[in-house]
Design an enzyme around this catalytic site. Structure first.
Site, mmCIF file in Angstrom:
data_model
loop_
_atom_site.group_PDB
_atom_site.id
_atom_site.type_symbol
_atom_site.label_atom_id
_atom_site.label_comp_id
_atom_site.label_asym_id
_atom_site.label_seq_id
_atom_site.Cartn_x
_atom_site.Cartn_y
_atom_site.Cartn_z
ATOM 1 N N CYS A 135 1.445 -13.294 -42.968
ATOM 2 C CA CYS A 135 2.695 -13.613 -43.660
ATOM 3 C C CYS A 135 3.627 -12.392 -43.685
ATOM 4 C CB CYS A 135 2.358 -14.140 -45.049
ATOM 5 S SG CYS A 135 3.666 -15.079 -45.837
ATOM 6 N N HIS A 136 4.142 -11.999 -44.858
ATOM 7 C CA HIS A 136 5.026 -10.828 -44.928
ATOM 8 C C HIS A 136 4.283 -9.524 -44.671
ATOM 9 C CE1 HIS A 136 7.412 -13.858 -47.149
ATOM 10 N NE2 HIS A 136 8.418 -13.254 -46.563
ATOM 11 N N GLU A 166 11.454 -18.711 -44.736
ATOM 12 C CA GLU A 166 12.194 -17.880 -45.700
ATOM 13 C C GLU A 166 13.357 -18.663 -46.302
ATOM 14 O OE1 GLU A 166 11.289 -15.286 -47.624
ATOM 15 O OE2 GLU A 166 11.006 -13.996 -45.872
#
Length: 230
Positions: A135-136, A166
């Site tokens: 993910c991030h 997002e």
């Protein structure tokens, strides 16, 4: 006898959005679901963060129906490691064969430009270890250069939280940059699932990345497969 590997699970310390009233931090399942795979093999592990100390948890990720979250968040050993994470500056890369970067939006602020993140990733990778992120957390890989000066992700198959995801969580105006765009700018070969929020991973030799929270378990499973079955 299988070799004994040790994993370093890296989490964010960052909690604030520019304008939102709620806080960010670790997306809990990205740590627990990954570790749940490691636990099946009794793999030793440590939890670290840029500053060390208590890892903040994004309250929106505290899903009570997630039995894996419940199991590990209430496990005294796992919880103690989360509440007392090692400062990255104190980590010796020689001790680890696996490094894994958890996500949560906070990572977008304290991973990409952190010199210790870059150094540890390079050192573990160059001594034959696995580099993984979800993910991030994939933002940790953006600026990692290898000893020959090339970027780790240059021309490598990767994934990470997508622009569409997002936008759908309505945080595209809050983050310092869009991860999908940044990965493409660094010449990574970015791909994603056709449908947002479904599990999706990319594997490029000793680099394993997952797109979103639901991909964390698959990243863990693939890391173990690559370590033990090659």
């Amino acid at each position: 006898m299988d070799p004994i590997y040790r994993a370093l699970i890296v989490c964010t310390n960052h909690t604030d959005y520019p304008t939102k009233p709620f806080k960010t931090g670790l997306w809990l399942s990205e740590a627990t679901h990954f570790y749940d795979e490691l636990a099946d093999r009794n793999l030793p592990y440590d939890i670290a963060s840029p500053k060390g100390g208590a890892v903040p948890i994004d309250e929106r990720s505290m899903d009570r129906r997630d039995t894996v979250n419940e199991k590990w968040y209430n496990n005294p050993t796992f919880r103690a490691k989360l509440d007392n994470s090692l400062p990255l500056a104190d980590v010796n890369p020689e001790n680890y064969q696996i490094i894994y970067f958890t996500g949560g939006h906070g990572t977008m602020w304290d991973f990409p430009d952190n010199e210790i993140v870059k150094r540890l990733t390079r050192q573990i990778y160059e001594k034959g270890g696995m580099v993984s992120a979800v993910c991030h957390g994939v933002s940790a890989l953006l600026n990692v250069t290898l000893s020959d000066g090339t970027l780790l992700i240059d021309n490598r198959q990767v994934t990470g939280f997508s622009n569409m995801e997002e936008k759908l969580v309505r945080l595209d105006e809050e983050v310092p940059f869009l991860l999908e765009d940044a990965l493409k700018q660094q010449k990574a070969l970015y791909s994603k699932s056709l449908i947002p929020f479904l599990p999706y991973i990319e594997v490029d030799e000793r680099l394993v990345t997952g797109q979103n929270p639901l991909s964390a378990r698959k990243v863990g499973r693939k890391v173990l497969e690559e370590m033990y079955e090659k």
